[in-house]
Enzyme design. Structure first.
Site, PDB file in Angstrom:
ATOM      1  N   GLU A 132      -1.739 -13.056   1.331  1.00 23.23           N
ATOM      2  CA  GLU A 132      -1.169 -12.558   2.592  1.00 23.23           C
ATOM      3  C   GLU A 132      -1.683 -13.318   3.813  1.00 23.23           C
ATOM      4  O   GLU A 132      -0.998 -13.414   4.818  1.00 23.23           O
ATOM      5  CB  GLU A 132      -1.500 -11.067   2.773  1.00 23.23           C
ATOM      6  CG  GLU A 132      -0.563 -10.132   2.064  1.00 23.23           C
ATOM      7  CD  GLU A 132       0.812 -10.069   2.725  1.00 23.23           C
ATOM      8  OE1 GLU A 132       1.258 -11.085   3.290  1.00 23.23           O
ATOM      9  OE2 GLU A 132       1.443  -9.027   2.653  1.00 23.23           O
ATOM     10  N   THR A 185       5.562 -12.506  10.626  1.00 20.20           N
ATOM     11  CA  THR A 185       4.530 -11.477  10.736  1.00 20.20           C
ATOM     12  C   THR A 185       3.481 -11.883  11.765  1.00 20.20           C
ATOM     13  O   THR A 185       3.010 -11.060  12.556  1.00 20.20           O
ATOM     14  CB  THR A 185       3.871 -11.228   9.363  1.00 20.20           C
ATOM     15  OG1 THR A 185       4.897 -10.848   8.460  1.00 20.20           O
ATOM     16  CG2 THR A 185       2.828 -10.131   9.420  1.00 20.20           C
TER      17      THR A 185
HETATM   18  N1  HSE Z   1       0.900  -4.129   8.279  1.00 20.95           N
HETATM   19  C1  HSE Z   1       1.517  -5.403   8.415  1.00 20.95           C
HETATM   20  C2  HSE Z   1       2.030  -5.542   9.831  1.00 20.95           C
HETATM   21  C3  HSE Z   1       2.635  -5.507   7.438  1.00 20.95           C
HETATM   22  O1  HSE Z   1       2.712  -4.620  10.290  1.00 20.95           O
HETATM   23  O2  HSE Z   1       1.744  -6.540  10.482  1.00 20.95           O
HETATM   24  C4  HSE Z   1       3.351  -6.839   7.463  1.00 20.95           C
HETATM   25  O3  HSE Z   1       2.700  -7.785   6.714  1.00 20.95           O
END
Ligand code: HSE
Length: 310
Positions: A132, A185
């Site tokens: 990630e 993201t």
């Molecule tokens: N929790 C993460 C965000 C999820 O909202 O940035 C997306 O990878």
């Protein structure tokens, strides 16, 4: 077993009140991967279809997650061979339904199977989370955990990683509107404030506790009341055309709650029962039409199984 084909499901992270800690696993939407044991040592990405992603192992989320697993696996099993990974993307990158997580989860799940399962599914979450970082610049497990464990998941803590799987109430359906625009993201995280006010924190952790209690007691009203986000949504919604209209249309059509799926741009709603989910999907679609942006709609039960061999 020298080769396996895997289904890597899409996921909804955050669920409004649980930024970086809550997620759920979807049915029917997901990537496919093939993992092959080969005599040449190391990890190689040999094929990617459906997306333009790096083939270099160290730059690919699946590659990075696989390397993290193999680094630790040598203390449990002898690895006298290598692995080839094929990734067939069906989940668009930057869609907000866990595209990168599906690849990371699929890689670690598949290699673990071919190694004879030296790690539990819970242990795999930690390796997948390393992938990630490539996609978002930070380690968070709220997509990889539900992808690997299925159901709803809560990351109780990150240091050390402590993930709790939560059974889903039987009648919960998720509706997802995925606009065909990409929101990275990392960009969606860049608009967030590093600090929050005490008043908002109190509201948010009250709702998070309420949502968890509602899931365990199958109290749909409580689930609905708790699906609120006073911290992240106000900052991120400007990245998503027609967000307020779509959310309001979902609530008017009977959704328990609605919000931004993961980092967006997808918008999700949770509903009680398939009939309401279909009405909500119809209402959400209608309120998005005037943007002129193409979109997909998904209606899904909660996937209790998670990543699996096909
Ligand atoms: N929790 C993460 C965000 C999820 O909202 O940035 C997306 O990878």
């Amino acid at each position: 077993m020298t080769e396996i084909k895997i289904f890597c499901p899409a996921t909804i992270a955050n669920l409004n009140c649980g930024f970086d800690v809550l997620g759920l696993c979807l049915e029917g939407i997901g990537d496919e991967m093939i993992i092959r044991k080969v005599s040449e040592k190391g990890i190689r990405i040999t094929k990617i279809t459906g997306a333009d992603l790096p083939m270099e192992t160290e730059k690919n989320v699946a590659g990075v997650a696989a390397l993290a697993l193999c680094k630790d696996a040598i203390y449990r099993v002898s690895i006298e061979y290598g692995f080839e990974i094929e990734i067939h993307k069906k989940i668009k990158a930057g869609s907000g339904i866990g595209s990168s997580s599906a690849s990371a989860a699929g890689a670690v799940f598949g290699i673990n199977e071919l190694l004879g399962r030296p790690f539990t599914r819970h242990e795999l979450v930690d390796f997948a989370m390393k992938g990630e970082v490539i996609a978002s610049g930070s380690e968070h497990a709220d997509n990889v955990a539900p992808c690997i464990l299925g159901g709803f998941t809560l990351v109780r803590g990150y240091n050390p990683l402590d993930v709790i799987r939560i059974e889903s109430p039987s009648e919960i359906f998720a509706v997802v509107l995925h606009p065909h625009i990409e929101v990275k993201t990392s960009d969606s995280r860049a608009v967030l404030s590093p600090t929050i006010g005490l008043k908002d924190a109190i509201t948010q952790w009250g709702n998070l506790g309420g949502l968890i209690a509602g899931l365990y007691t199958q109290d749909y009203e409580l689930i609905g009341r708790s699906l609120q986000d006073v911290i992240i949504e106000p900052l991120r919604k400007k990245l998503i055309p027609n967000f307020d209209q779509v959310k309001n249309s979902a609530l008017d059509a009977g959704a328990l709650g609605a919000g931004i799926s993961g980092a967006g741009p997808s918008i999700f709603a949770l509903c009680k029962g398939q009939t309401i989910a279909e009405q909500v999907a119809y209402a959400m679609s209608n309120s998005y039409l005037d943007t002129g942006i193409p979109f997909d709609m998904h209606i899904s039960k909660v996937n209790a199984e998670g990543v699996k061999i096909m």
